[in-house]
Scaffold this motif. Structure first.
Motif, PDB file in Angstrom:
ATOM      1  N   ARG A  35      19.132  54.953   6.706  1.00  0.00           N
ATOM      2  CA  ARG A  35      20.237  53.994   6.598  1.00  0.00           C
ATOM      3  C   ARG A  35      19.700  52.570   6.433  1.00  0.00           C
ATOM      4  O   ARG A  35      20.260  51.770   5.686  1.00  0.00           O
ATOM      5  CB  ARG A  35      21.148  54.086   7.829  1.00  0.00           C
ATOM      6  CG  ARG A  35      21.965  55.374   7.921  1.00  0.00           C
ATOM      7  CD  ARG A  35      22.880  55.574   6.726  1.00  0.00           C
ATOM      8  NE  ARG A  35      23.818  54.513   6.560  1.00  0.00           N
ATOM      9  CZ  ARG A  35      25.102  54.565   6.850  1.00  0.00           C
ATOM     10  NH1 ARG A  35      25.615  55.678   7.313  1.00  0.00           N
ATOM     11  NH2 ARG A  35      25.882  53.531   6.666  1.00  0.00           N
ATOM     12  N   GLU A  36      18.607  52.264   7.098  1.00  0.00           N
ATOM     13  CA  GLU A  36      18.003  50.935   6.969  1.00  0.00           C
ATOM     14  C   GLU A  36      17.465  50.724   5.554  1.00  0.00           C
ATOM     15  O   GLU A  36      17.660  49.655   4.955  1.00  0.00           O
ATOM     16  CB  GLU A  36      16.904  50.748   8.015  1.00  0.00           C
ATOM     17  CG  GLU A  36      16.354  49.353   8.068  1.00  0.00           C
ATOM     18  CD  GLU A  36      17.388  48.279   8.369  1.00  0.00           C
ATOM     19  OE1 GLU A  36      17.253  47.164   7.810  1.00  0.00           O
ATOM     20  OE2 GLU A  36      18.331  48.529   9.149  1.00  0.00           O
ATOM     21  N   LYS A  39      20.427  50.318   3.290  1.00  0.00           N
ATOM     22  CA  LYS A  39      21.044  49.011   3.535  1.00  0.00           C
ATOM     23  C   LYS A  39      20.270  47.905   2.815  1.00  0.00           C
ATOM     24  O   LYS A  39      20.869  47.018   2.208  1.00  0.00           O
ATOM     25  CB  LYS A  39      21.074  48.744   5.044  1.00  0.00           C
ATOM     26  CG  LYS A  39      21.736  47.460   5.436  1.00  0.00           C
ATOM     27  CD  LYS A  39      21.727  47.315   6.951  1.00  0.00           C
ATOM     28  CE  LYS A  39      22.300  45.993   7.379  1.00  0.00           C
ATOM     29  NZ  LYS A  39      22.269  45.826   8.834  1.00  0.00           N
ATOM     30  N   ARG A  40      18.938  47.972   2.873  1.00  0.00           N
ATOM     31  CA  ARG A  40      18.123  46.973   2.158  1.00  0.00           C
ATOM     32  C   ARG A  40      18.373  47.048   0.657  1.00  0.00           C
ATOM     33  O   ARG A  40      18.474  46.030  -0.022  1.00  0.00           O
ATOM     34  CB  ARG A  40      16.638  47.187   2.450  1.00  0.00           C
ATOM     35  CG  ARG A  40      16.179  46.624   3.770  1.00  0.00           C
ATOM     36  CD  ARG A  40      14.654  46.604   3.889  1.00  0.00           C
ATOM     37  NE  ARG A  40      14.032  47.897   3.697  1.00  0.00           N
ATOM     38  CZ  ARG A  40      13.820  48.788   4.664  1.00  0.00           C
ATOM     39  NH1 ARG A  40      14.189  48.526   5.890  1.00  0.00           N
ATOM     40  NH2 ARG A  40      13.243  49.941   4.396  1.00  0.00           N
ATOM     41  N   ALA A  43      21.783  45.538  -0.288  1.00  0.00           N
ATOM     42  CA  ALA A  43      22.058  44.197   0.240  1.00  0.00           C
ATOM     43  C   ALA A  43      22.835  43.389  -0.787  1.00  0.00           C
ATOM     44  O   ALA A  43      22.504  43.392  -1.979  1.00  0.00           O
ATOM     45  CB  ALA A  43      20.753  43.492   0.598  1.00  0.00           C
ATOM     46  N   LYS A  46      28.649  44.530  -0.913  1.00  0.00           N
ATOM     47  CA  LYS A  46      29.575  44.891   0.163  1.00  0.00           C
ATOM     48  C   LYS A  46      30.472  46.077  -0.204  1.00  0.00           C
ATOM     49  O   LYS A  46      30.653  46.976   0.619  1.00  0.00           O
ATOM     50  CB  LYS A  46      30.399  43.659   0.566  1.00  0.00           C
ATOM     51  CG  LYS A  46      31.301  43.899   1.730  1.00  0.00           C
ATOM     52  CD  LYS A  46      30.506  44.129   2.998  1.00  0.00           C
ATOM     53  CE  LYS A  46      31.457  44.251   4.168  1.00  0.00           C
ATOM     54  NZ  LYS A  46      30.862  44.886   5.319  1.00  0.00           N
ATOM     55  N   GLN A  49      28.472  49.231   0.277  1.00  0.00           N
ATOM     56  CA  GLN A  49      28.223  49.513   1.690  1.00  0.00           C
ATOM     57  C   GLN A  49      29.468  50.069   2.368  1.00  0.00           C
ATOM     58  O   GLN A  49      29.391  51.015   3.158  1.00  0.00           O
ATOM     59  CB  GLN A  49      27.738  48.246   2.405  1.00  0.00           C
ATOM     60  CG  GLN A  49      26.385  47.778   1.917  1.00  0.00           C
ATOM     61  CD  GLN A  49      25.995  46.419   2.449  1.00  0.00           C
ATOM     62  OE1 GLN A  49      26.803  45.698   3.029  1.00  0.00           O
ATOM     63  NE2 GLN A  49      24.743  46.046   2.242  1.00  0.00           N
ATOM     64  N   THR A  50      30.624  49.507   2.037  1.00  0.00           N
ATOM     65  CA  THR A  50      31.885  49.996   2.598  1.00  0.00           C
ATOM     66  C   THR A  50      32.158  51.418   2.127  1.00  0.00           C
ATOM     67  O   THR A  50      32.561  52.275   2.925  1.00  0.00           O
ATOM     68  CB  THR A  50      33.045  49.064   2.185  1.00  0.00           C
ATOM     69  OG1 THR A  50      32.770  47.750   2.674  1.00  0.00           O
ATOM     70  CG2 THR A  50      34.372  49.564   2.732  1.00  0.00           C
ATOM     71  N   GLU A  53      30.130  53.931   4.085  1.00  0.00           N
ATOM     72  CA  GLU A  53      30.676  54.161   5.427  1.00  0.00           C
ATOM     73  C   GLU A  53      31.900  55.079   5.358  1.00  0.00           C
ATOM     74  O   GLU A  53      32.054  55.982   6.175  1.00  0.00           O
ATOM     75  CB  GLU A  53      31.048  52.836   6.096  1.00  0.00           C
ATOM     76  CG  GLU A  53      29.861  51.949   6.387  1.00  0.00           C
ATOM     77  CD  GLU A  53      28.787  52.637   7.222  1.00  0.00           C
ATOM     78  OE1 GLU A  53      29.129  53.363   8.174  1.00  0.00           O
ATOM     79  OE2 GLU A  53      27.598  52.448   6.918  1.00  0.00           O
TER      80      GLU A  53
END
Length: 132
Positions: A35-36, A39-40, A43, A46, A49-50, A53
């Motif tokens: 996940r990290e 996420k990078r 970046a 948004k 990323q949403t 999730e």
């Protein structure tokens, strides 16, 4: 397995097997690292990323959006994300990983299909002429 499917599979495997008291620390650690890395890579994106999730909560609805966002971000070429995704699936399914189920090697291929119990027909080149 193609890279996007690998990533999406790792998202679901980590979300389901990486939660609760019964989750192994190996799955939880691998999922956190994955996940990290993701996420990078995403970046500043948004909406992507949403969508990720939301995908873990409702995969059927969010699958097309997540696939699109991942492809737009060229995540399928990010070796760190792919390695982290493989680690999640390997921790969640050691038998499948040992059998090569999550190996990704698709370079310059044509007509590739990945998965279990698939059928595919490919026609390359010009269309055959009808014979008299």
């Amino acid at each position: 397995m193609d890279p996007i499917s690998l990533i999406m599979g790792a998202l679901l495997a980590g979300a389901t097997k990486g939660s609760g008291e019964a989750a192994s620390s190996a799955v939880m650690d691998a999922y956190a690292a994955f996940r990290e890395a993701l996420k990078r890579r995403l970046a500043g994106r948004k909406p992507a990323q949403t969508a990720i999730e939301e995908y873990t909560a409702d995969p059927d609805t969010w699958r097309p959006a997540v696939e699109t966002y991942l492809q737009q971000a060229h995540v399928q070429y990010d070796e760190a994300v792919l390695a982290a995704a493989s680690a999640v699936l390997g921790a969640a399914d050691p038998v499948g990983a040992a059998g090569g189920r999550y190996a990704v090697h698709i370079y310059g291929a044509h007509g590739v299909q990945v998965g279990d119990r698939n059928t595919q027909t490919n026609h390359y080149g010009s269309t055959p002429r009808a014979t008299d």
